[in-house]
Design a protein around this motif. Structure first.
Motif, short mmCIF file in Angstrom:
data_model
loop_
_atom_site.label_atom_id
_atom_site.label_comp_id
_atom_site.label_asym_id
_atom_site.label_seq_id
_atom_site.Cartn_x
_atom_site.Cartn_y
_atom_site.Cartn_z
N LEU A 18 0.82 -1.21 0.00
CA LEU A 18 0.00 0.00 0.00
C LEU A 18 0.85 1.26 0.00
N ARG A 19 1.96 1.23 0.72
CA ARG A 19 2.84 2.42 0.76
C ARG A 19 3.61 2.57 -0.55
N ARG A 20 4.01 1.44 -1.14
CA ARG A 20 4.82 1.48 -2.35
C ARG A 20 3.99 1.82 -3.58
N GLN A 21 2.81 1.23 -3.67
CA GLN A 21 1.96 1.43 -4.85
C GLN A 21 0.49 1.40 -4.43
N PRO A 22 -0.02 2.51 -3.89
CA PRO A 22 -1.41 2.53 -3.40
C PRO A 22 -2.39 2.27 -4.55
N PRO A 23 -3.34 1.36 -4.35
CA PRO A 23 -4.37 1.14 -5.36
C PRO A 23 -5.45 2.21 -5.25
N ASP A 24 -6.41 2.17 -6.15
CA ASP A 24 -7.57 3.06 -6.04
C ASP A 24 -8.55 2.52 -5.00
N LEU A 25 -8.59 1.18 -4.90
CA LEU A 25 -9.53 0.53 -3.98
C LEU A 25 -8.88 -0.74 -3.45
N LEU A 26 -9.04 -0.96 -2.14
CA LEU A 26 -8.60 -2.20 -1.51
C LEU A 26 -9.84 -3.01 -1.16
N ALA A 27 -9.93 -4.24 -1.66
CA ALA A 27 -11.06 -5.12 -1.36
C ALA A 27 -10.57 -6.18 -0.38
N LEU A 28 -11.13 -6.15 0.81
CA LEU A 28 -10.61 -6.97 1.90
C LEU A 28 -11.73 -7.79 2.53
N GLY A 29 -11.45 -9.05 2.85
CA GLY A 29 -12.42 -9.88 3.55
C GLY A 29 -12.40 -9.59 5.04
N SER A 30 -13.58 -9.62 5.66
CA SER A 30 -13.69 -9.37 7.10
C SER A 30 -14.46 -10.51 7.73
N ARG A 31 -13.81 -11.24 8.63
CA ARG A 31 -14.46 -12.39 9.24
C ARG A 31 -15.35 -12.00 10.41
N GLY A 32 -15.23 -10.76 10.89
CA GLY A 32 -16.16 -10.27 11.90
C GLY A 32 -15.84 -10.64 13.32
N GLN A 33 -14.74 -11.41 13.56
CA GLN A 33 -14.43 -11.77 14.92
C GLN A 33 -13.14 -11.11 15.38
N LEU A 34 -12.87 -11.21 16.68
CA LEU A 34 -11.64 -10.65 17.21
C LEU A 34 -10.47 -11.54 16.80
N GLY A 35 -9.27 -11.00 16.96
CA GLY A 35 -8.10 -11.81 16.66
C GLY A 35 -7.21 -11.19 15.62
#
Length: 281
Positions: free
Chosen positions: A241-258
Motif C-alpha cells: 500500500l505504501r509502495r503502490q497505493p491502489p484506487d480501492l482495496l477489497a478486503l475480507g472481514s471475518r467479523g471476529q476478534l483476533g
C-alpha cells in the motif's frame, strides 16, 4: 429489484467524500440511495422533532451542493432520520432495506489503530449483512487499480467474487503473502531453495485455479495479475500500500476478534485508499 445503497451520514465535513462517492455509485449503478442519519434517542421529543426537520433539510442541501461540485447526476434517493445507537441502527436499516452496500466515511483518528475497535465503522463491519465501503478519497478519483489480498479461505474467495462481480472493468491485483517453514534455518541451502521454489510455484498454480473457477461463473472479468510476496500478511500488505497505493482495496472481514481483525484495524487507521470490506459468506 432495484438495488439499494445505504449511506450513513453524520453531517461532518470529513463525511463529504463518502457522501460524494455514494451519489456517484448510485448514479453509475442505477441504484436507489438511502441516506440515513442516526439521532440521539435521549433528546426531548420536541427537540427531536425540530432536529429531524433541520437534519433532513441540511442533508438535502448538501446532496445538491455535492452534485453540483462533482457534476454528478441526481440519483433516486430517500433521506431519513432514525434514533438509537448509530452502529446498531445502521445494521438494522441495512437488513430491512436489503441494502447492496453500506457506505461510511473513513476513521478520523489516523495512525491510531487502538482507537478503531470501538468506532461506529468497526462495529458496523463486524455485523453488516453486505459489503461495507469506507471512503477517504475524493469521488472524482476513479477506481481502476484494485488490490485484493487473497489466501485459500472462504472469506477470501467470497471477497474476490464480490470484486469481480462489481468491478468487471477494473484491473485487479491479487496479493498473496507466504511464509515457507525452515526459511530462517535452511534458506541458504541449495536443496532447500529448490524445494521452496517448487512450493511457491505450487501456491501460484493453486491461486490461478481458484481464480479461474470464479471467473468461469461470471460473464465479464477484469484484467488480473497475481503477486506472491514473502512475509507476514500485515507487513506485506502495508508495504504494498505504501509502495503502490491502489484506487480501492477489497478486503475480507471475518467479523471476529483476533489476528485478522488487527489487520483490518491497521488498515482503517492508516487508509491509503478507499476500502471495501466483505463478510466471509
Amino acid at each position: 429489484m432495484t438495488r439499494t445503497l445505504l449511506f450513513a451520514c453524520d453531517l461532518s465535513a470529513e463525511n463529504r467524500a463518502a457522501f460524494a462517492r455514494a451519489i456517484r455509485l448510485a448514479g453509475e449503478s442505477g441504484a436507489r440511495l438511502d441516506i440515513v442519519h442516526v439521532l440521539d434517542p435521549y433528546l426531548p421529543r420536541r427537540v427531536l422533532h425540530d432536529l429531524e426537520e433541520a437534519v433532513v433539510t441540511d442533508i438535502g442541501t448538501t446532496l445538491t451542493d455535492i452534485r453540483e461540485d462533482y457534476a454528478l447526476a441526481e440519483p433516486t434517493s430517500l433521506i431519513q432520520t432514525v434514533t438509537g445507537e448509530p452502529y446498531a441502527e445502521i445494521i438494522r436499516e441495512a437488513h430491512e432495506r436489503e441494502a447492496d452496500m453500506i457506505i461510511l466515511g473513513a476513521h478520523r483518528k489516523r495512525g491510531q489503530p487502538d482507537l478503531v475497535h470501538g468506532t461506529t465503522l468497526a462495529r458496523v463491519l463486524r455485523s453488516a449483512p453486505c459489503p461495507v465501503l469506507s471512503v477517504s478519497q475524493p469521488a472524482n478519483h476513479d477506481w481502476y487499480d484494485i488490490l485484493v489480498p487473497v489466501d485459500f479461505s472462504l472469506t477470501s474467495r467470497h471477497t474476490l467474487r464480490e470484486t469481480l462481480k462489481r468491478f468487471p472493468e477494473g484491473r485487479l491485483t491479487l496479493l498473496h503473502a507466504w511464509n515457507i517453514p525452515g526459511e530462517r534455518e535452511l534458506g541458504s541451502g541449495t536443496g532447500y531453495a529448490r524445494w521452496r521454489d517448487r512450493e511457491v510455484e505450487r501456491l501460484r498454480r493453486h491461486l490461478e485455479q481458484e481464480t479461474e473457477q470464479l471467473m468461469a461463473e461470471l460473464d465479464d472479468v477484469p484484467e488480473l495479475s497475481l503477486e506472491l510476496q514473502q512475509g507476514e500478511p500485515l507487513d506485506v500488505l502495508m508495504t504494498q500500500l505504501r509502495r503502490q497505493p491502489p484506487d480501492l482495496l477489497a478486503l475480507g472481514s471475518r467479523g471476529q476478534l483476533g489476528r485478522h481483525s488487527q489487520i483490518t484495524e491497521h488498515l482503517l487507521a492508516e487508509p491509503h485508499c478507499d476500502i471495501m470490506l466483505c463478510r466471509s459468506w
